[in-house]
Structures are given as structure tokens and as C-alpha cells.
Design a protein around this motif. Structure first.
Motif, PDB file in Angstrom:
ATOM      1  N   TYR A  81       0.811  -1.208   0.000  1.00  0.00           N
ATOM      2  CA  TYR A  81       0.000   0.000   0.000  1.00  0.00           C
ATOM      3  C   TYR A  81       0.849   1.265   0.000  1.00  0.00           C
ATOM      4  CZ  TYR A  81      -4.371  -2.459   0.682  1.00  0.00           C
ATOM      5  OH  TYR A  81      -5.469  -3.262   0.498  1.00  0.00           O
ATOM      6  N   THR A  82       0.298   2.281  -0.626  1.00  0.00           N
ATOM      7  CA  THR A  82       0.803   3.641  -0.499  1.00  0.00           C
ATOM      8  C   THR A  82      -0.184   4.414   0.374  1.00  0.00           C
ATOM      9  OG1 THR A  82      -0.431   4.463  -2.413  1.00  0.00           O
ATOM     10  CG2 THR A  82       1.771   3.519  -2.833  1.00  0.00           C
ATOM     11  N   ALA A  83       0.188   5.626   0.740  1.00  0.00           N
ATOM     12  CA  ALA A  83      -0.733   6.447   1.524  1.00  0.00           C
ATOM     13  C   ALA A  83      -2.039   6.668   0.758  1.00  0.00           C
ATOM     14  CB  ALA A  83      -0.079   7.782   1.864  1.00  0.00           C
ATOM     15  N   ARG A  84      -1.935   6.893  -0.544  1.00  0.00           N
ATOM     16  CA  ARG A  84      -3.137   7.155  -1.335  1.00  0.00           C
ATOM     17  C   ARG A  84      -4.060   5.946  -1.369  1.00  0.00           C
ATOM     18  NH1 ARG A  84      -3.684  10.594  -6.703  1.00  0.00           N
ATOM     19  NH2 ARG A  84      -2.241  11.785  -5.424  1.00  0.00           N
ATOM     20  N   THR A  85      -3.496   4.751  -1.571  1.00  0.00           N
ATOM     21  CA  THR A  85      -4.358   3.568  -1.651  1.00  0.00           C
ATOM     22  C   THR A  85      -4.933   3.201  -0.284  1.00  0.00           C
ATOM     23  OG1 THR A  85      -2.392   2.124  -1.520  1.00  0.00           O
ATOM     24  CG2 THR A  85      -3.261   2.635  -3.718  1.00  0.00           C
ATOM     25  N   LEU A  86      -4.204   3.502   0.786  1.00  0.00           N
ATOM     26  CA  LEU A  86      -4.767   3.286   2.120  1.00  0.00           C
ATOM     27  C   LEU A  86      -5.926   4.246   2.381  1.00  0.00           C
ATOM     28  CD1 LEU A  86      -1.962   2.585   4.765  1.00  0.00           C
ATOM     29  CD2 LEU A  86      -3.918   1.144   4.168  1.00  0.00           C
ATOM     30  N   LEU A  87      -5.756   5.493   1.986  1.00  0.00           N
ATOM     31  CA  LEU A  87      -6.840   6.457   2.179  1.00  0.00           C
ATOM     32  C   LEU A  87      -8.074   6.064   1.372  1.00  0.00           C
ATOM     33  CD1 LEU A  87      -4.852   9.815   2.260  1.00  0.00           C
ATOM     34  CD2 LEU A  87      -6.007   8.676   4.176  1.00  0.00           C
ATOM     35  N   HIS A 104       8.895  -6.374  11.994  1.00  0.00           N
ATOM     36  CA  HIS A 104       9.863  -5.642  12.812  1.00  0.00           C
ATOM     37  C   HIS A 104      11.212  -5.489  12.120  1.00  0.00           C
ATOM     38  CE1 HIS A 104       6.814  -5.594  15.707  1.00  0.00           C
ATOM     39  NE2 HIS A 104       7.462  -5.975  16.799  1.00  0.00           N
ATOM     40  N   GLU A 105      11.252  -5.784  10.817  1.00  0.00           N
ATOM     41  CA  GLU A 105      12.456  -5.514  10.039  1.00  0.00           C
ATOM     42  C   GLU A 105      12.574  -4.010   9.808  1.00  0.00           C
ATOM     43  OE1 GLU A 105      14.750  -7.701   9.166  1.00  0.00           O
ATOM     44  OE2 GLU A 105      13.610  -9.332  10.120  1.00  0.00           O
ATOM     45  N   ALA A 106      13.804  -3.494   9.866  1.00  0.00           N
ATOM     46  CA  ALA A 106      14.015  -2.048   9.826  1.00  0.00           C
ATOM     47  C   ALA A 106      13.387  -1.394   8.598  1.00  0.00           C
ATOM     48  CB  ALA A 106      15.512  -1.742   9.878  1.00  0.00           C
ATOM     49  N   SER A 107      13.571  -2.002   7.425  1.00  0.00           N
ATOM     50  CA  SER A 107      13.042  -1.392   6.196  1.00  0.00           C
ATOM     51  C   SER A 107      11.519  -1.351   6.214  1.00  0.00           C
ATOM     52  CB  SER A 107      13.534  -2.153   4.968  1.00  0.00           C
ATOM     53  OG  SER A 107      13.133  -3.520   5.019  1.00  0.00           O
ATOM     54  N   ASP A 108      10.890  -2.371   6.805  1.00  0.00           N
ATOM     55  CA  ASP A 108       9.432  -2.395   6.875  1.00  0.00           C
ATOM     56  C   ASP A 108       8.908  -1.390   7.897  1.00  0.00           C
ATOM     57  OD1 ASP A 108       9.285  -4.412   4.958  1.00  0.00           O
ATOM     58  OD2 ASP A 108       9.433  -6.001   6.464  1.00  0.00           O
ATOM     59  N   VAL A 109       9.593  -1.269   9.020  1.00  0.00           N
ATOM     60  CA  VAL A 109       9.209  -0.267  10.023  1.00  0.00           C
ATOM     61  C   VAL A 109       9.298   1.132   9.420  1.00  0.00           C
ATOM     62  CG1 VAL A 109       9.804   0.761  12.254  1.00  0.00           C
ATOM     63  CG2 VAL A 109       9.895  -1.723  11.963  1.00  0.00           C
ATOM     64  N   LEU A 110      10.370   1.388   8.679  1.00  0.00           N
ATOM     65  CA  LEU A 110      10.528   2.682   8.016  1.00  0.00           C
ATOM     66  C   LEU A 110       9.367   2.921   7.043  1.00  0.00           C
ATOM     67  CD1 LEU A 110      12.160   5.234   7.380  1.00  0.00           C
ATOM     68  CD2 LEU A 110      13.514   3.858   5.765  1.00  0.00           C
ATOM     69  N   TRP A 111       9.014   1.916   6.256  1.00  0.00           N
ATOM     70  CA  TRP A 111       7.886   2.030   5.323  1.00  0.00           C
ATOM     71  C   TRP A 111       6.597   2.371   6.061  1.00  0.00           C
ATOM     72  CZ3 TRP A 111       7.521   1.611  -0.014  1.00  0.00           C
ATOM     73  CH2 TRP A 111       6.236   1.494  -0.536  1.00  0.00           C
ATOM     74  N   ASP A 112       6.348   1.635   7.159  1.00  0.00           N
ATOM     75  CA  ASP A 112       5.112   1.833   7.914  1.00  0.00           C
ATOM     76  C   ASP A 112       5.054   3.222   8.540  1.00  0.00           C
ATOM     77  OD1 ASP A 112       4.406  -0.716   7.197  1.00  0.00           O
ATOM     78  OD2 ASP A 112       4.874  -1.616   9.146  1.00  0.00           O
ATOM     79  N   LEU A 113       6.179   3.720   9.016  1.00  0.00           N
ATOM     80  CA  LEU A 113       6.194   5.054   9.613  1.00  0.00           C
ATOM     81  C   LEU A 113       5.993   6.139   8.556  1.00  0.00           C
ATOM     82  CD1 LEU A 113       9.025   4.640  12.254  1.00  0.00           C
ATOM     83  CD2 LEU A 113       6.593   4.995  12.703  1.00  0.00           C
ATOM     84  N   ARG A 114       6.531   5.922   7.372  1.00  0.00           N
ATOM     85  CA  ARG A 114       6.290   6.889   6.293  1.00  0.00           C
ATOM     86  C   ARG A 114       4.815   6.914   5.909  1.00  0.00           C
ATOM     87  NH1 ARG A 114      11.508   5.201   2.541  1.00  0.00           N
ATOM     88  NH2 ARG A 114      13.032   6.647   3.455  1.00  0.00           N
ATOM     89  N   LEU A 115       4.185   5.731   5.825  1.00  0.00           N
ATOM     90  CA  LEU A 115       2.746   5.680   5.579  1.00  0.00           C
ATOM     91  C   LEU A 115       1.990   6.426   6.678  1.00  0.00           C
ATOM     92  CD1 LEU A 115       2.047   1.962   4.542  1.00  0.00           C
ATOM     93  CD2 LEU A 115       1.963   3.971   3.053  1.00  0.00           C
ATOM     94  N   THR A 116       2.361   6.129   7.909  1.00  0.00           N
ATOM     95  CA  THR A 116       1.708   6.726   9.071  1.00  0.00           C
ATOM     96  C   THR A 116       1.766   8.242   9.025  1.00  0.00           C
ATOM     97  OG1 THR A 116       2.094   4.803  10.486  1.00  0.00           O
ATOM     98  CG2 THR A 116       1.884   6.931  11.582  1.00  0.00           C
ATOM     99  N   GLU A 117       2.925   8.771   8.700  1.00  0.00           N
ATOM    100  CA  GLU A 117       3.113  10.219   8.659  1.00  0.00           C
ATOM    101  C   GLU A 117       2.146  10.876   7.677  1.00  0.00           C
ATOM    102  OE1 GLU A 117       7.029  13.037   8.520  1.00  0.00           O
ATOM    103  OE2 GLU A 117       6.869  11.492   6.985  1.00  0.00           O
ATOM    104  N   GLU A 118       1.830  10.170   6.593  1.00  0.00           N
ATOM    105  CA  GLU A 118       0.990  10.753   5.551  1.00  0.00           C
ATOM    106  C   GLU A 118      -0.505  10.598   5.799  1.00  0.00           C
ATOM    107  OE1 GLU A 118       2.176  10.430   1.401  1.00  0.00           O
ATOM    108  OE2 GLU A 118       3.930   9.274   2.045  1.00  0.00           O
TER     109      GLU A 118
END
Length: 218
Positions: A81-87, A104-118
Motif C-alpha cells: 500500500y501507499t498512503a493514497r491507496t490506504l486512504l 519488525h524488520e528495519a526497512s518495513d518499520v521505516l515504510w510503515d512510519l512513512r505511511l503513518t506520517e501521511e
């Protein structure tokens, strides 16, 4: 209990939006979102590929423990998902609360936090699971990689294994809200620890992460 207190604070402020969890697992924390959504009428949505516990089993547990509370699952990985498709999944609504508890892999956590921010509501907040957990070091790395660039989120509290985040303009409001929760619930060790140490001054209860002072509950 701390999350319930913060969600109740949001209700008192009239904040409306989706209650969203990335990584439902057995549904224990998700049931806290269901409690709040049942009371407020806000949508409750969980995203999980259900690798460890199958979706039907989780549904059975939730129906037994929080009967009558509506919710919906998205059976997928967050990286699909992207932020747009989640919205789009949220019918255009922003999330007033997001639990980040997927891979809990670092790259996935980073992805999830970027989604969260948006997708986070301006007055929303976030719980990042397993920050500082020694058997989930990827969460630490992902969080630090996220904050390595200027962000629209800041930490306001760390409670047990969860790091709580919000928008910068809500920092003091959420710090006040979680402190008021601690004052109201002295049945648990961490609120008592917080109140006892706060009596010694802010330096005893505040830590600094990426330039922001937040409350530490030990």
C-alpha cells in the motif's frame, strides 16, 4: 490502559477518524481500538497477512472478547500500500490513531512510519510497538532511520514497550493527557513510577529523542 486513556482524551476533544493497526496478530491490542470505535462510531481497520494466526481464529477471539464492536480487516502486507491507496480503503478519512506493529524488520518499520506520517489526522497519535525491545532491534533501526530526516511526527511518551508519537503542534497536549492518565490510575507500576519521579522535577521523567523531550514511564 495508557492507550485507552489517550483514546478517551481524543474523544473528549471531539477528534474523529479511523482507528488503524498495522499488524493485528492475535488481536489483543486491536481490541482496544475496537472499544474506542464502538463508543465513538469511528471505523476500526486492521491490516495483516495473518501468517502466524489465521484470520478466522482472530475473528472468533475478537467476537468473543468485544461482542458487537464493528471492524474490518485488510488481508495484505503494508508494503503493498501507499498512503493514497490506504486512504481509498479509509473512504478518504484520516486516521486518528495508528498502531505500528507489523514486520519488525528495519526497512518495513521505516515504510510503515512513512505511511503513518501521511495518513495521520493532524490531532492523531501513533503507538510504535517494541521500541527498545532487545529481540526486535529492527524496530529501533527503522525508527532512527525515519527520524534521520526532518519529520512531521515527534515522540511524546514511551510507555513499556511502546513509543508514542504525534504531530509537533500536539506535543504538549498529549504529554499533558498521558500525565493526567498516570495521575488517575495508580493501580499499575509505571504510572506510580512516573508520578513519584515527577515530584523530583521534569528532568527525572523526560528523555530526549532526535531533539524532542518526551515523557518516559520506565
Amino acid at each position: 490502559m495508557a492507550t485507552m486513556g489517550l483514546l478517551d482524551y481524543q474523544d473528549s476533544q471531539g477528534t474523529r477518524g479511523v482507528l488503524f493497526e498495522i499488524g493485528v496478530c492475535a488481536g489483543r491490542y486491536f481490541s482496544v481500538l475496537m472499544r474506542s470505535g464502538h463508543r465513538s462510531g469511528d471505523p476500526v481497520i486492521g491490516l495483516d497477512p495473518f501468517l502466524w494466526i489465521d484470520e478466522a481464529t482472530v475473528n472468533d477471539r475478537l467476537h468473543a472478547n468485544v461482542p458487537g464492536a464493528p471492524y474490518r480487516f485488510i488481508n495484505a502486507y503494508s508494503t503493498a500500500y501507499t498512503a493514497r491507496t490506504l486512504l481509498d480503503e479509509f473512504d478518504g478519512k484520516l486516521a486518528r490513531f495508528i498502531s505500528v506493529d507489523g514486520s519488525h524488520e528495519a526497512s518495513d518499520v521505516l515504510w510503515d512510519l512513512r505511511l503513518t506520517e501521511e495518513i495521520l489526522h493532524p490531532d492523531g497519535f501513533v503507538a510504535v510497538d517494541d521500541f527498545f525491545n532487545p529481540v526486535a532491534i529492527g524496530v529501533n533501526e527503522g525508527v532512527h532511520r525515519f527520524f534521520n530526516n526532518p519529520r512531521a511526527l515527534v515522540p511524546f511518551a514511551m510507555f513499556s514497550n511502546k513509543l508514542f508519537l504525534c504531530r509537533p503542534h500536539k506535543l504538549e497536549s498529549f504529554k499533558k493527557a498521558i500525565a493526567e492518565y498516570a495521575e488517575s490510575d495508580q493501580s499499575e507500576d509505571r504510572p506510580r513510577f512516573f508520578i513519584e519521579h515527577r515530584n523530583r522535577g521534569d528532568k527525572a521523567i523526560e528523555q530526549t529523542l532526535w531533539g524532542t523531550k518526551f515523557y518516559s514511564f520506565g
